[in-house]
Design a protein around this motif. Structure first.
Motif: not given
Length: 343
Positions: A154-156, A205-209, A318-326, A329-337
């Protein structure tokens, strides 16, 4: 000297500072009585402070034999003896012979088959085969690459925008009145004539999903190129600048229209290896989630009803669902602010 308060809510353990001793054994935190920390306290009270075993057992709410066991271990091994030991026996005279274990491992690597089929070939129980595979450190088939048999690597990407996965999911439209999930198989087949298909174009997006999806009428080169322009603008509005885009080798992504659009946007195009959809697995997995949690989540009476439910589901993803691959976290939490800008 031993200090007590009330019924003994405070006890001294060796030369350590005073620590509270819980009345009820609990494993909810590291200072609970039955964790290694609590065992050490109990043993020090007996060995170093001279408490009788029964008094220590009562104070720490354990049995007399339990108090004696941890006290004896402390005398023999010190603080290191307070940790749990493996329950595996020192000797296993009835363990599967090494020759059979080697046969199981060889067949697994050559044929990539599961424990049941391996057990039939080797003449042992499937449970025994499973234990052998676990003991040898061989992963489950679902965690291996089908082409090579090697564990999936796996990569990210390190930053949002480093790589954008794009793919199209073809989805049958729902006729007015509902399909087979509402009307049943027979009536559903009669009612679906001429409904056609929805082509769900997704950029992830690969990093944030973080995902952007559109329902489009086809997957032609011009349609895909226009989608890329809108997706790039959408990600830019969310603070993500796209550097590379990864697609499969579908006809639309190999035409000059696609290459020219990537060049105009300053994006480097990439393509997966032929017949290797796993390379674009993140967006493939997103489409599976999309089908399970939106498209097939409930019976819809029309395609318009299903499409109306999509924006809310994508917002949830994007904003509320916990993502098991990260890591939940939620995808939005991995994008700055980005998560702070959305309520």
């Amino acid at each position: 000297m031993v200090l007590e308060r009330g019924k003994g809510l405070w006890v001294r353990c060796g030369l350590r500072d005073l620590q509270p001793a819980s009345r009820k054994p609990s494993l909810s935190h590291r200072n609970a009585p039955l964790t290694p920390t609590g065992r050490l306290r109990l043993a020090r009270c007996v060995v170093e402070d001279g408490w009788p075993l029964r008094r220590a057992a009562e104070r720490f709410q354990v049995s007399h034999t339990t108090a004696a066991r941890w006290t004896d271990r402390y005398r023999r091994n010190g603080a290191a003896g307070m940790h749990d030991r493996s329950s595996r026996p020192h000797h296993s005279p009835r363990q599967t012979p090494a020759a059979i274990e080697q046969q199981v491992v060889r067949l697994r690597r050559e044929h990539r088959i599961g424990p049941v089929r391996l057990a039939a070939r080797c003449g042992i129980a499937a449970s025994t085969t499973h234990r052998i595979l676990t003991r040898q450190g061989l992963p489950a088939l679902t965690a291996t690459d089908r082409a090579t048999g090697e564990p999936v690597r796996r990569y990210e990407r390190a930053q949002p925008g480093d790589l954008l996965h794009i793919d199209v999911k073809k989805l049958g439209r729902i006729p007015d009145g509902g399909g087979h999930k509402v009307l049943g198989r027979a009536d559903g087949r009669r009612n679906k004539t001429g409904t056609g298909y929805a082509y769900l174009h997704t950029a992830l997006d690969d990093h944030s999903r973080l995902a952007y999806t559109e329902d489009l009428p086809d997957e032609k080169a011009a349609t895909c190129a226009a989608f890329l322009r809108r997706a790039t603008a959408w990600f830019a509005d969310h603070g993500v600048s796209i550097e590379r885009v990864l697609t499969d080798n579908a006809w639309a992504y190999t035409k000059n229209t696609w290459r020219d659009t990537c060049r105009d946007l300053g994006i480097s195009p990439r393509w997966t290896r032929p017949w290797r959809p796993q390379t674009n697995g993140k967006v493939e997995r997103f489409h599976r989630t999309l089908l399970d949690e939106w498209a097939y989540h409930q019976p819809y009476t029309s395609d318009a009803e299903r499409q109306a439910a999509f924006p809310d589901w994508l917002d949830w993803y994007n904003y509320h669902r916990p993502h098991t691959g990260i890591s939940g976290q939620t995808p939005a939490s991995r994008v700055t602010n980005l998560s702070e800008q959305h309520t």
